[in-house]
Design an enzyme around this catalytic site. Structure first.
Site: not given
Length: 334
Positions: A16-17, A100, A139, A224-225
């Site tokens: 998740p981003m 986060c 997470k 992710g990235r």
């Protein structure tokens, strides 16, 4: 890899981003080989549920199962209500954000800030698990800072609360995204609990993916990235894990095709004004490393309409094709 009753087609999950894993991006990554994609975080504040942003994040029309929605907040009952709200709007898995590192999230004691209060973690997990009849995942990071790594303790709380899978980013909250991820903590957690563990952090190549799976014994990996502007990384990793061989890098023509389709999906999903502005970062990611892309990206950020973006993108890739550019990426400036 199984989460509740959902059997994933492989070990690859899109992380998740915020501002990235919207429905168009999730769908694209699933098409490119991801077994699951987790949504952007949805606030647990019910006052925001009527906003266009939250409604878009709860829009899963046509999305391939399983649909995993991440919720964020610090109040157990508000998070439980958010879980029910998203379940009623199509979520098949609820993911709780305790990873986060952003200051605006941590400053309200949400995200990875929750790792400082294990008692509250337990209350949140118990409330959310009891609120829905679909699987709940979590997470986290390895801890608040390097002196307070408590992922193992949180993992036991999660398992005892009925969490169905645990994703761990191999950095502390204090690390944010600096330095390099470590995987010893993930390996220790995997050895200590029975629920599936998902390794996350700095997984950028097929070789790194295979290494992390072997090193941690994790059930899956979360990317992710590395998928930004490179959604085909999932098919590349899948192929490498299955065969030990590398797929050929995508040709420029395929990058062009994928990007144009992605842009149209963004315009349709967000509308003209927002779609154009959100598209800018994706265009930058897709073209980084291609011949002449630095000046192209700079000029792209000045364009105000979708027609202009499509025209200039087609023009840029047509120029590459005329030069006989066949490799996907080269070093900037060559």
């Amino acid at each position: 890899m199984q989460i509740g009753t959902h059997i994933l087609k492989n070990k690859l999950i899109v992380a998740p981003m915020a501002g990235v894993t919207d429905r168009p991006f999730r769908q694209l990554c699933k098409t490119m080989g991801a077994g699951m994609a987790v949504s952007e975080m949805v606030s647990s504040n019910s006052l925001l549920w009527g906003s266009k942003k939250t409604q878009r994040r709860a829009d899963h029309e046509g999305e391939v199962s399983p649909i995993s929605v991440q919720i964020a907040g610090a109040d157990p009952q508000m998070l439980a209500a958010a879980a029910r709200y998203n379940m009623d709007n199509g979520a098949q898995i609820i993911d709780i954000n305790m990873g986060c590192p952003a200051k605006k999230i941590c400053n309200v004691m949400a995200g990875s800030a929750l790792l400082q209060d294990e008692q509250l973690v337990g209350k949140i997990l118990d409330a959310v698990v009891k609120a829905v009849d679909i699987p709940v995942t979590l997470k986290i990071r390895t801890g608040w800072d390097k002196q307070h790594k408590n992922a193992l303790s949180i993992a036991h709380i999660a398992e005892n609360s009925g969490i169905q899978a645990l994703a761990i980013h191999g950095r502390t909250r204090a690390c944010a995204y600096t330095g390099t991820a470590e995987y010893d903590t993930i390996a220790a957690v995997k050895a200590a609990i029975k629920i599936p563990v998902i390794a996350n952090g700095d997984i950028t190549t097929p070789e790194k993916a295979r290494h992390i799976l072997a090193y941690t014994n994790a059930d899956a990996i979360m990317i992710g990235r590395a998928a930004q502007g490179r959604p085909w990384i999932f098919r590349e990793i899948n192929h490498y894990l299955a065969t030990g061989q590398h797929l050929q890098a995508p040709e420029v023509s395929e990058i062009h095709h994928v990007l144009i389709n992605h842009l149209h999906d963004l315009y349709e999903f967000y509308g003209e004004y927002s779609g154009v502005r959100i598209a800018r970062k994706h265009i930058s990611w897709y073209t980084k490393g291609l011949v002449g892309s630095a000046s192209f990206r700079q000029s792209m950020n000045q364009l105000q309409t979708s027609d202009q973006q499509i025209y200039e993108t087609n023009k840029f890739f047509s120029t590459l094709a005329e030069k006989g550019q066949r490799l996907s990426y080269i070093k900037e400036g060559e």
